[in-house]
Design an enzyme around this catalytic site. Structure first.
Site, mmCIF file in Angstrom:
data_model
loop_
_atom_site.group_PDB
_atom_site.id
_atom_site.type_symbol
_atom_site.label_atom_id
_atom_site.label_comp_id
_atom_site.label_asym_id
_atom_site.label_seq_id
_atom_site.Cartn_x
_atom_site.Cartn_y
_atom_site.Cartn_z
ATOM 1 N N SER A 213 9.509 19.180 7.662
ATOM 2 C CA SER A 213 9.940 19.138 6.257
ATOM 3 C C SER A 213 11.014 20.468 6.113
ATOM 4 C CB SER A 213 8.552 19.683 5.239
ATOM 5 O OG SER A 213 9.181 20.082 3.947
ATOM 6 N N TYR B 42 0.977 23.266 1.936
ATOM 7 C CA TYR B 42 2.086 22.180 2.520
ATOM 8 C C TYR B 42 3.127 23.036 3.298
ATOM 9 C CZ TYR B 42 5.570 18.452 2.564
ATOM 10 O OH TYR B 42 6.315 17.385 3.123
HETATM 11 P P1 NAD Z 1 4.337 8.813 0.867
HETATM 12 O O1 NAD Z 1 3.158 9.863 -0.199
HETATM 13 O O2 NAD Z 1 4.895 7.760 0.146
HETATM 14 O O3 NAD Z 1 3.490 8.774 2.228
HETATM 15 C C1 NAD Z 1 2.530 9.012 2.682
HETATM 16 C C2 NAD Z 1 1.668 8.505 3.562
HETATM 17 O O4 NAD Z 1 0.681 9.139 4.352
HETATM 18 C C3 NAD Z 1 1.191 7.293 3.124
HETATM 19 O O5 NAD Z 1 1.424 6.132 3.952
HETATM 20 C C4 NAD Z 1 -0.109 7.711 2.881
HETATM 21 O O6 NAD Z 1 -1.061 6.359 2.876
HETATM 22 C C5 NAD Z 1 -0.652 8.392 4.336
HETATM 23 N N1 NAD Z 1 -1.689 9.176 4.016
HETATM 24 C C6 NAD Z 1 -1.790 10.196 3.092
HETATM 25 N N2 NAD Z 1 -3.140 10.785 3.267
HETATM 26 C C7 NAD Z 1 -3.716 9.876 4.194
HETATM 27 C C8 NAD Z 1 -5.130 9.935 4.879
HETATM 28 N N3 NAD Z 1 -5.860 10.741 4.285
HETATM 29 N N4 NAD Z 1 -5.070 9.202 5.965
HETATM 30 C C9 NAD Z 1 -4.337 8.397 6.315
HETATM 31 N N5 NAD Z 1 -3.112 8.245 5.940
HETATM 32 C C10 NAD Z 1 -2.651 9.031 4.715
HETATM 33 O O7 NAD Z 1 5.182 10.353 1.010
HETATM 34 P P2 NAD Z 1 6.421 10.114 1.943
HETATM 35 O O8 NAD Z 1 7.420 10.881 1.577
HETATM 36 O O9 NAD Z 1 6.648 8.671 2.589
HETATM 37 O O10 NAD Z 1 5.794 11.008 3.270
HETATM 38 C C11 NAD Z 1 5.956 10.805 4.543
HETATM 39 C C12 NAD Z 1 5.888 12.179 5.391
HETATM 40 O O11 NAD Z 1 7.052 12.563 5.121
HETATM 41 C C13 NAD Z 1 4.961 13.313 4.889
HETATM 42 O O12 NAD Z 1 4.270 13.712 5.946
HETATM 43 C C14 NAD Z 1 5.460 13.975 3.954
HETATM 44 O O13 NAD Z 1 5.111 15.496 3.798
HETATM 45 C C15 NAD Z 1 7.161 14.178 4.630
HETATM 46 N N6 NAD Z 1 8.087 14.650 3.986
HETATM 47 C C16 NAD Z 1 8.518 13.790 2.989
HETATM 48 C C17 NAD Z 1 9.813 14.415 2.197
HETATM 49 C C18 NAD Z 1 10.210 13.471 1.034
HETATM 50 O O14 NAD Z 1 11.292 13.984 0.475
HETATM 51 N N7 NAD Z 1 9.678 12.444 0.513
HETATM 52 C C19 NAD Z 1 10.171 15.376 2.690
HETATM 53 C C20 NAD Z 1 9.876 15.910 3.790
HETATM 54 C C21 NAD Z 1 8.954 15.543 4.553
#
Ligand code: NAD
Length: 252
Positions: free
Chosen positions: A144, A157
């Site tokens: 991130s 986080y």
């Molecule tokens: P999202 O909420 O759409 O996806 C999160 C995913 O994690 C989902 O598939 C959810 O089902 C899964 N998940 C959450 N808790 C879980 C659990 N207990 N067991 C199994 N699966 C679980 O969000 P996203 O933005 O697609 O996030 C994906 C990754 O990217 C994460 O690690 C997030 O921190 C990271 N991220 C996102 C951004 C952003 O801007 N969206 C930026 C930096 C990092």
């Protein structure tokens, strides 16, 4: 040159592939040739349809990754269903927001368990399976901007994503010579569930957009190229790097 990015027949285990960035990564890996094992707590129906439409195999592994003890059985399910993973993408992640003065132990543990502890033990189990199968592999952690910056109101986080950056480097140091590449992708600000609160806050949304040189939030599909690169032989000499895909955010 095109062979460098070919993933035909490789097995990719992707966590949290039912939505957002994980879904886009799974689809990009499938487009490059991978069969996909999707581990998570919600059924990855759309991802399964997209991957099967590409003619690849798809396996759903039900797992609530708030329990890091499940890691060995998740990897074993992949081995039994599709074969030992060639690629692991530690994507599943959650975020909890509160002032540091009010932050609760529950909000600390919940985030650390999914984002950091499960990611480590999945990497450990996947690496054991790769080595037992007599091959190397590629491990891609999703970091991130808060692997580089402090953030605000997201103590656990930031700790988890700073931790994942450190762990990526540690595992690279230990496993590079074994033929396992461990790297991370650090997404900038992407339009997914994870950032819904920020995008709905007019002030914060404007502030964030104003700092992104590309002038827009990331689309999940913007990550596909980086994921295929780090999963393929194009990155065979890349170890322990945290690759920002951020529209230029860190350059500001
Ligand atoms: P999202 O909420 O759409 O996806 C999160 C995913 O994690 C989902 O598939 C959810 O089902 C899964 N998940 C959450 N808790 C879980 C659990 N207990 N067991 C199994 N699966 C679980 O969000 P996203 O933005 O697609 O996030 C994906 C990754 O990217 C994460 O690690 C997030 O921190 C990271 N991220 C996102 C951004 C952003 O801007 N969206 C930026 C930096 C990092």
């Amino acid at each position: 040159m095109s062979n460098l990015f070919d993933l035909t027949g490789k097995v990719a285990l992707v966590t949290g592939a039912n939505t957002g960035l994980g879904q886009a990564i799974a689809e990009a890996l499938a487009a490059a040739g991978c069969n996909i094992a999707a581990a998570g707590r919600s059924p990855p129906n759309d991802t399964e349809a997209a991957v099967r439409a590409l003619g690849r195999r798809f396996l759903t592994i039900e797992a609530d990754l708030s329990d890091p003890g499940l890691a060995p059985s998740v990897v074993q399910a992949c081995v039994d269903g599709l074969g030992a993973p060639d690629i692991l993408v530690n994507n599943a992640g959650i975020i909890r927001r509160n002032d540091a003065l009010e932050f609760t132990e529950d909000d600390w543990d919940a985030v650390m368990n999914v984002n950091l502890k499960s990611a480590f033990f999945l990497a450990q189990s996947a690496a054991k399976a790769m080595l037992a199968a007599g091959k190397g592999g590629k491990i891609i952690n999703i970091a991130s901007m808060l692997s580089f910056q402090g953030g605000i109101r997201v103590a656990s986080y930031t700790a988890s994503k700073s931790g994942i950056a450190g762990l990526t480097k540690l595992l690279a140091n230990e496993w590079a010579a074994k033929g396992i590449n461990v790297n991370a992708i650090a997404p900038g600000y992407f339009a997914t569930n994870n950032t819904e609160v920020l995008r709905n806050d007019e002030g914060r949304s404007k502030e964030i957009l104003g700092r992104i040189p590309a002038g827009r939030w990331g689309k999940a599909s913007d990550l596909g190229g980086a994921a295929v690169f780090l999963a393929s032989s194009a990155s065979d000499y890349v170890h322990g790097t945290i690759l920002p895909v951020d529209g230029g955010w860190l350059a500001r």
